[in-house]
Write a protein that holds these residues in place. Sequence first.
Motif, PDB file in Angstrom:
ATOM      1  N   CYS A 161       0.831  -1.197   0.000  1.00 24.87           N
ATOM      2  CA  CYS A 161       0.000   0.000   0.000  1.00 24.87           C
ATOM      3  C   CYS A 161       0.874   1.258   0.000  1.00 24.87           C
ATOM      4  O   CYS A 161       1.833   1.354   0.763  1.00 24.87           O
TER       5      CYS A 161
ATOM      6  N   VAL B 239       0.101   4.106   1.087  1.00 27.67           N
ATOM      7  CA  VAL B 239      -0.105   4.942   2.274  1.00 27.67           C
ATOM      8  C   VAL B 239       0.566   4.347   3.501  1.00 27.67           C
ATOM      9  O   VAL B 239       1.317   5.034   4.200  1.00 27.67           O
ATOM     10  N   CYS B 240       0.310   3.053   3.779  1.00 21.14           N
ATOM     11  CA  CYS B 240       0.787   2.486   5.048  1.00 21.14           C
ATOM     12  C   CYS B 240       1.895   1.457   4.881  1.00 21.14           C
ATOM     13  O   CYS B 240       2.512   1.061   5.868  1.00 21.14           O
TER      14      CYS B 240
ATOM     15  N   CYS C 220      -6.807  -1.831   1.243  1.00 20.75           N
ATOM     16  CA  CYS C 220      -5.944  -1.926   2.425  1.00 20.75           C
ATOM     17  C   CYS C 220      -6.709  -1.511   3.687  1.00 20.75           C
ATOM     18  O   CYS C 220      -7.644  -0.712   3.628  1.00 20.75           O
TER      19      CYS C 220
ATOM     20  N   CYS D 179      -5.867   0.492   5.819  1.00 20.99           N
ATOM     21  CA  CYS D 179      -5.698   1.918   6.127  1.00 20.99           C
ATOM     22  C   CYS D 179      -6.724   2.791   5.401  1.00 20.99           C
ATOM     23  O   CYS D 179      -6.804   3.994   5.648  1.00 20.99           O
TER      24      CYS D 179
HETATM   25 ZN   LIG Z   1      -2.632   0.903   3.499  1.00 20.63          ZN
END
Ligand SMILES: [Zn+2]
Length: 321
Positions: free
Chosen positions: A18, A20-21, A40, A42
């Motif tokens: 991912c 983002v995370c 995901c 997140c």
């Molecule tokens: Zn994520």
Amino acid sequence: MLPNPPAVSSSAPEAGSCIVCGERSTHVAWSENGYQSRACECGALYVSPRPAAGAIDITRDSHPDSFYALPARTKLRWLARHVGPGRLLEVGAGDGDFLAAARSFGHSTAAIEAHANRAERLRRRLGIEVECASIEESRWVDRSVDVVFHCDLLSHFADPHLALRRMTRLLRPGGCLFFEVGLMAEVAPIWYRVIGEIGLPDHRWFFSERALVRLLADCGLQIEQRVYFSLAPVHVASYVAVHVRDVLRRVRRSSSPDASPATVATPSASTDRWRRVANHLRYGFSGLARWGGPQTALFIARPAAAPSPAINRAVTAVRGN
Ligand SMILES: [Zn+2]
């Protein structure tokens, strides 16, 4: 514009995870063109497998000019409620419809545009400073603009962290990022079937608001203003129009096998009339956004350490109205 080395480091997660995370997910929200959009924990969707280098042409734009031209003044009116005129730079400015409108709101405009022909058209049309580059490769001088605007790019950047940090570096003290991004993650799965195509793999990432907040925070940014528009009406209308058109075509062919499908008069995404209707559906239903479903949203974000800005004195007067 002075030469400026594009030295911004990336903290993007490794490929296959991912953006983002950094976690990996096995939950497939949608599949298209041999790619999956993985949901995901997140709140982001990420493309899997990660497109190979060069697999995506970043200068390709599937949107018609009207996608940018028709809502330009709506977006600028909203911006004017919070930020006054200043030096406004658009990243991915296309043919400059937004910038042309921005000038009428008092902004001094400039552009970064990766497509060479569009960049040249921009220079000729608006007579403004245009750098032909991607934001990642841009050498635009730091701390030189008050507003950096981009539309529908966060889902496309190979590395959104790097792009956001590069854009943030361009801001003068008190400056802000102003952008539009679709909030297409964490919606009921039926919406992807209604939408039909979500543009994989060009759309590498989709965000929920919580995922977007986290992405921005990782880049030292915080959201200051936001407004949401429900995409449900335009997607439902498109879905119905496409299916009605298909039914009418089948009926027409069965009753008259030689008839041309082009003679069937139904709403079409290729018509100016439909585009105007779609624009109203897209930006005319901000109140519906609270009911969920896919949304598009406008955000104003600033470096977290820099509180409120002084770039705009006109705001006070506008807010007073
Ligand atoms: Zn994520």
